[in-house]
Design a protein around this motif. Structure first.
Motif, PDB file in Angstrom:
ATOM      1  N   ASP A  73     -43.232  -5.513 -29.486  1.00 62.36           N
ATOM      2  CA  ASP A  73     -44.350  -5.056 -28.597  1.00 62.36           C
ATOM      3  C   ASP A  73     -45.459  -6.176 -28.595  1.00 62.36           C
TER       4      ASP A  73
ATOM      5  N   ALA B 225     -40.789  -7.377 -26.211  1.00 62.70           N
ATOM      6  CA  ALA B 225     -40.153  -6.060 -25.398  1.00 62.70           C
ATOM      7  C   ALA B 225     -40.712  -5.902 -24.116  1.00 62.70           C
TER       8      ALA B 225
ATOM      9  N   ASP C 178     -45.734   0.587 -32.900  1.00 54.79           N
ATOM     10  CA  ASP C 178     -45.373  -0.872 -32.588  1.00 54.79           C
ATOM     11  C   ASP C 178     -44.711  -1.633 -33.319  1.00 54.79           C
TER      12      ASP C 178
ATOM     13  N   HIS D 122     -34.760  -3.584 -28.632  1.00 54.61           N
ATOM     14  CA  HIS D 122     -36.317  -3.194 -27.848  1.00 54.61           C
ATOM     15  C   HIS D 122     -37.387  -4.346 -27.842  1.00 54.61           C
TER      16      HIS D 122
ATOM     17  N   GLY E 183     -44.459  -5.889 -23.403  1.00 54.32           N
ATOM     18  CA  GLY E 183     -44.867  -6.864 -24.449  1.00 54.32           C
ATOM     19  C   GLY E 183     -46.131  -7.834 -24.390  1.00 54.32           C
TER      20      GLY E 183
END
Length: 338
Positions: A219, A238, A150, A216, A241
């Motif tokens: 996360d 993201a 992550d 991206h 997230g």
């Protein structure tokens, strides 16, 4: 019970109202007795945290039933056990997560919030571990569910929470990123394990996160700023997230772009450690002892003590805590450590 317990009072640090360092005072209070399920700790040292300073200023109400004395973490030795506690023996070196009362020579605490001192850590230095370890583990792992690989953005990479979080994330196999406010702090964040660090005074962290992660996003974001970063944090997330707000250094009220949250299927949550019930804190500390202490003992996670002060210099200790060049924990020493 030691001979010292024959003396009925102890020194404590109190706040004579709300304000600045002038309200910090040393007083005498009766030594408390542990209730059922509690232990009495003879305090070696207490860690200083932002909540202590906020409480002094009148900006952090004491949770119902908690001690009015500041201090959310201590190290020391077991002095006495209340009814139903069979876990701890007299004299055992421990550290503990508190709801308050740590700025004192003795403190009572639920036994489940007490853990052994990690191997290789001095009894004094152990006072600076419970709050940061519990905060990082509970929010990153238990709340946000950080997984290996992550991308995790940590705001304030060299702060007390940030420096511990970066090391923990690296140990978990995540990909930590950090924001920092100077070139020196950017460099320090990289040393602590960040794959990249962003000088928030010179760069837009939203754009940089997108660049670093090839579009991206993050996360997970661990945020101590609150309102100031709310909209930008959501932009930096993201899809799927999780934004976890644990501090309000940048204000308490902001605008939450709900369409962006919904479009990303994101989660925005906020947590406080201090008011959580005993059962939750017990489980957090159980997991900390199981999963985090081995990382501390092995040196995978390193912590530093910036300065120690005696109990009667609590005001000076809090002054040091608030200085920008501080590089580790500030501790109040109430007894002998080893």
């Amino acid at each position: 019970m030691s001979e010292e317990r024959l003396h009925p009072s102890m020194r404590v640090v109190t706040y004579a109202g709300s304000g600045g360092r002038e309200v910090v005072a040393v007083d005498q209070r009766p030594i408390p007795s542990p209730g059922p399920g509690e232990v009495l700790i003879k305090v070696t040292a207490a860690g200083i945290n932002r909540a202590d300073v906020l409480q002094r200023a009148g900006n952090y109400p004491v949770p119902a039933g908690a001690s009015d004395l500041p201090g959310l973490e201590v190290s020391g030795t077991i002095e006495e056990a209340g009814a139903g506690v069979g876990t701890w023996d007299f004299g055992t070196p421990v550290c503990a997560l508190l709801t308050g009362g740590g700025y004192a020579e003795y403190v009572t605490v639920p036994a489940g919030q007490v853990v052994p001192v990690p191997d290789g850590v001095s009894l004094t230095d152990a006072a600076g571990l419970p709050e940061v370890a519990a905060t990082c583990w509970s929010n990153l792992v238990m709340e946000a569910g950080v997984q290996e690989g992550d991308w995790v953005l940590v705001h304030g990479g060299t702060g007390g929470i940030g420096s511990f979080a970066l090391q923990l994330l690296k140990a978990l196999g995540a990909r930590p990123l950090a924001t920092a406010g100077s070139a020196e702090k950017v460099a320090r964040s990289l040393e602590l394990g960040a794959e990249a660090a962003i000088n928030h005074r010179e760069e837009d962290f939203v754009e940089r996160v997108k660049e670093i992660t090839d579009g991206h996003g993050a996360d997970v974001i661990l945020d101590v700023m609150g309102a100031k970063y709310l909209e930008r944090n959501v932009k930096a997330l993201a899809r799927g997230g999780r934004l976890v707000v644990i501090g309000l250094q940048g204000g308490a009220s902001g605008t939450l772009p709900l369409s962006a949250v919904m479009g990303k299927n994101a989660v925005v949550t906020g947590t406080l450690l201090r008011p959580r019930p005993v059962q939750e804190k017990t489980e957090i500390m159980r997991q900390v002892a199981e999963h985090v202490w081995p990382l501390v003992s092995s040196g995978t996670i390193r912590t530093t003590t910036d300065a120690t002060f005696p109990l009667d210099q609590a005001a000076q200790a809090q002054d040091r805590f608030e200085e920008s060049d501080r590089t580790g924990k500030v501790l109040l020493v109430a007894g002998e450590g080893h």
